[in-house]
Design a protein around this motif. Sequence first.
Motif, short mmCIF file in Angstrom:
data_model
loop_
_atom_site.label_atom_id
_atom_site.label_comp_id
_atom_site.label_asym_id
_atom_site.label_seq_id
_atom_site.Cartn_x
_atom_site.Cartn_y
_atom_site.Cartn_z
N LYS A 163 -3.27 9.66 7.97
CA LYS A 163 -3.09 8.95 6.70
C LYS A 163 -1.84 8.08 6.75
CE LYS A 163 -3.20 9.72 1.70
NZ LYS A 163 -3.17 10.71 0.60
N GLU A 164 -0.76 8.62 7.30
CA GLU A 164 0.46 7.83 7.39
C GLU A 164 0.33 6.72 8.44
OE1 GLU A 164 4.26 9.53 7.45
OE2 GLU A 164 3.95 10.77 5.66
N GLN A 165 -0.29 7.03 9.58
CA GLN A 165 -0.47 6.00 10.61
C GLN A 165 -1.28 4.83 10.08
OE1 GLN A 165 -2.20 8.28 13.82
NE2 GLN A 165 -0.21 8.70 14.77
N LEU A 166 -2.36 5.13 9.38
CA LEU A 166 -3.19 4.07 8.81
C LEU A 166 -2.39 3.25 7.79
CD1 LEU A 166 -6.42 6.20 8.36
CD2 LEU A 166 -6.28 4.08 9.72
N THR A 167 -1.54 3.91 7.04
CA THR A 167 -0.71 3.23 6.05
C THR A 167 0.30 2.29 6.71
OG1 THR A 167 -0.93 5.03 4.44
CG2 THR A 167 1.00 3.60 4.20
N PHE A 168 1.00 2.79 7.72
CA PHE A 168 2.06 2.00 8.35
C PHE A 168 1.53 0.91 9.27
CE2 PHE A 168 4.68 6.10 7.90
CZ PHE A 168 5.19 5.70 6.68
N GLU A 169 0.35 1.13 9.86
CA GLU A 169 -0.17 0.19 10.85
C GLU A 169 -1.15 -0.82 10.27
OE1 GLU A 169 -1.74 2.71 13.89
OE2 GLU A 169 0.22 3.63 14.33
N ALA A 170 -1.35 -0.79 8.95
CA ALA A 170 -2.31 -1.70 8.33
C ALA A 170 -1.78 -3.13 8.37
CB ALA A 170 -2.57 -1.28 6.89
N ALA A 171 -2.43 -3.98 9.15
CA ALA A 171 -1.99 -5.37 9.30
C ALA A 171 -2.04 -6.09 7.95
CB ALA A 171 -2.88 -6.09 10.31
N GLY A 172 -0.96 -6.80 7.64
CA GLY A 172 -0.93 -7.59 6.41
C GLY A 172 -0.55 -6.81 5.18
N LEU A 173 -0.31 -5.50 5.31
CA LEU A 173 0.07 -4.68 4.16
C LEU A 173 1.43 -4.05 4.39
CD1 LEU A 173 -3.27 -2.76 3.40
CD2 LEU A 173 -2.22 -4.54 1.98
N GLU A 174 2.22 -3.96 3.33
CA GLU A 174 3.51 -3.26 3.38
C GLU A 174 3.25 -1.80 3.06
OE1 GLU A 174 6.13 -7.07 1.71
OE2 GLU A 174 5.74 -5.34 0.41
N GLY A 175 3.20 -0.97 4.09
CA GLY A 175 2.84 0.43 3.91
C GLY A 175 4.05 1.33 3.67
N PHE B 148 0.87 -1.18 0.00
CA PHE B 148 0.00 0.00 0.00
C PHE B 148 0.91 1.23 0.00
CE2 PHE B 148 -2.82 3.21 1.78
CZ PHE B 148 -4.08 2.86 1.32
N VAL B 149 0.88 1.98 -1.10
CA VAL B 149 1.73 3.17 -1.25
C VAL B 149 0.83 4.41 -1.21
CG1 VAL B 149 3.39 4.37 -2.73
CG2 VAL B 149 3.37 1.86 -2.65
N THR B 150 1.16 5.34 -0.31
CA THR B 150 0.27 6.48 -0.12
C THR B 150 0.98 7.80 -0.41
OG1 THR B 150 -1.45 7.33 1.37
CG2 THR B 150 0.71 6.97 2.34
N GLU B 151 0.24 8.73 -1.00
CA GLU B 151 0.72 10.09 -1.22
C GLU B 151 0.63 10.85 0.09
OE1 GLU B 151 -0.82 14.29 -3.15
OE2 GLU B 151 -2.09 12.52 -3.15
N SER B 152 1.75 11.42 0.52
CA SER B 152 1.78 12.29 1.69
C SER B 152 2.40 13.62 1.26
CB SER B 152 2.56 11.61 2.82
OG SER B 152 2.42 12.31 4.03
N MET B 153 2.56 14.55 2.21
CA MET B 153 3.03 15.88 1.86
C MET B 153 4.06 16.38 2.86
SD MET B 153 1.65 17.08 -0.93
CE MET B 153 1.91 18.85 -0.80
N VAL B 154 5.00 17.19 2.38
CA VAL B 154 6.01 17.74 3.28
C VAL B 154 5.42 18.66 4.33
CG1 VAL B 154 7.91 17.54 1.61
CG2 VAL B 154 6.53 19.64 1.67
N PHE B 155 4.22 19.23 4.08
CA PHE B 155 3.61 20.08 5.10
C PHE B 155 3.20 19.29 6.33
CE2 PHE B 155 2.65 23.45 1.77
CZ PHE B 155 3.55 24.37 2.31
N GLY B 156 3.26 17.96 6.25
CA GLY B 156 3.02 17.16 7.44
C GLY B 156 4.07 17.39 8.52
N TYR B 157 5.21 17.97 8.16
CA TYR B 157 6.21 18.34 9.17
C TYR B 157 5.80 19.60 9.93
CZ TYR B 157 9.40 15.03 6.87
OH TYR B 157 9.98 13.88 6.35
N GLY B 158 4.82 20.32 9.39
CA GLY B 158 4.37 21.56 10.01
C GLY B 158 4.39 22.70 9.00
N TYR B 159 3.77 23.81 9.39
CA TYR B 159 3.63 24.95 8.48
C TYR B 159 4.47 26.15 8.90
CZ TYR B 159 -0.43 22.70 6.27
OH TYR B 159 -1.25 21.86 5.58
N GLY B 160 5.43 25.96 9.80
CA GLY B 160 6.19 27.11 10.31
C GLY B 160 7.46 27.38 9.53
N ASP B 161 8.37 28.10 10.17
CA ASP B 161 9.68 28.41 9.61
C ASP B 161 10.69 27.45 10.23
OD1 ASP B 161 12.13 29.39 8.85
OD2 ASP B 161 11.59 31.50 9.13
#
Length: 307
Positions: free
Chosen positions: A153-165, A109-122
């Motif tokens: 979205k990332e947690q669901l991807t990585f924690e999905a039992a039986g799937l390589e996230g 299971f390959v998911t699109e994520s975004m760099v803004f997940g690190y935060g929106y600051g400086d």
Amino acid sequence: MTTNQSQSILLAGASGVLGRHIARALTDAGHKVTGLGRSEGNGVRADLMDRDALLRAVDGQHFDTVVHAATALRKPPMRHRDMYATDALRIEGTAHLVEAARATGARRFVTESMVFGYGYGDFGDRPITEDDEFGPRGTDPELERHLAGMRAKEQLTFEAAGLEGIALRFGLFYGPGGTENILTLLRKRQLPAPADHGRVLPWVELTDAGRAVAAAVVRGRPGQAYNVADRTPLGFRAHLLCVAEEFGLPRPMTVPLWLTRPMSYAHTMFSASLRVSAEKAERELGWTPAYPSSRDGLAALRAATAR
């Protein structure tokens, strides 16, 4: 799962701007791609937000890998509320798609994520790596709403039992199918932008992004995230100036940063400064950007549209 053999791949969001580039890259790599989405032309027609209808739509089908590239965006988000449907899709839609992936017997299971997940600051001058915290709590309710979506979205991807996230944390997209929206706004002088004052953001050209997904399908390590961006971070206004110069359009008007507050989401992006390292993707996925900078990618786009 490191294999070059052809796979059967279900691509959620195949008719979207990024999805079309992913589909082409996967097909070019020899995989069989089936689109999943609400519009005609998808091999599996379903809404990710409707769990029961989605599970009915995939019943009896088999896929080796599922790629999640679905968003609810039809144009660049300007206000926070423009992101709400995508925020919900990142949580509920991802949970439903993980369930559907299991039902089809998928292994990856390959998911699109975004760099803004690190935060929106400086974040200063230090490039952010995948070891940095992803999905910190937002500094206000609106930012937390967006960050919660990316975090879940990332947690669901990585924690999905039986799937390589696997998650790909993309920079800001531009290129074929994406930059055209900016061209229209610049022509009409409807896209003012404040001075960058040293602020920069990561960018990635859309065909490069599609190739990164194809690489992750084959070579991505389960449970890993990868930053995917070019090698030349650039301020938002600096990027717009490149677009205007390359296509011979009026330069965007310079406005004070505070004047963009009514465009609440755009104001948040204008205020952010973030560099990321894509060294891990280059090393482990064997991916390198064909366009190391926005200027390179925009020159190629202009040349293609001039033909």
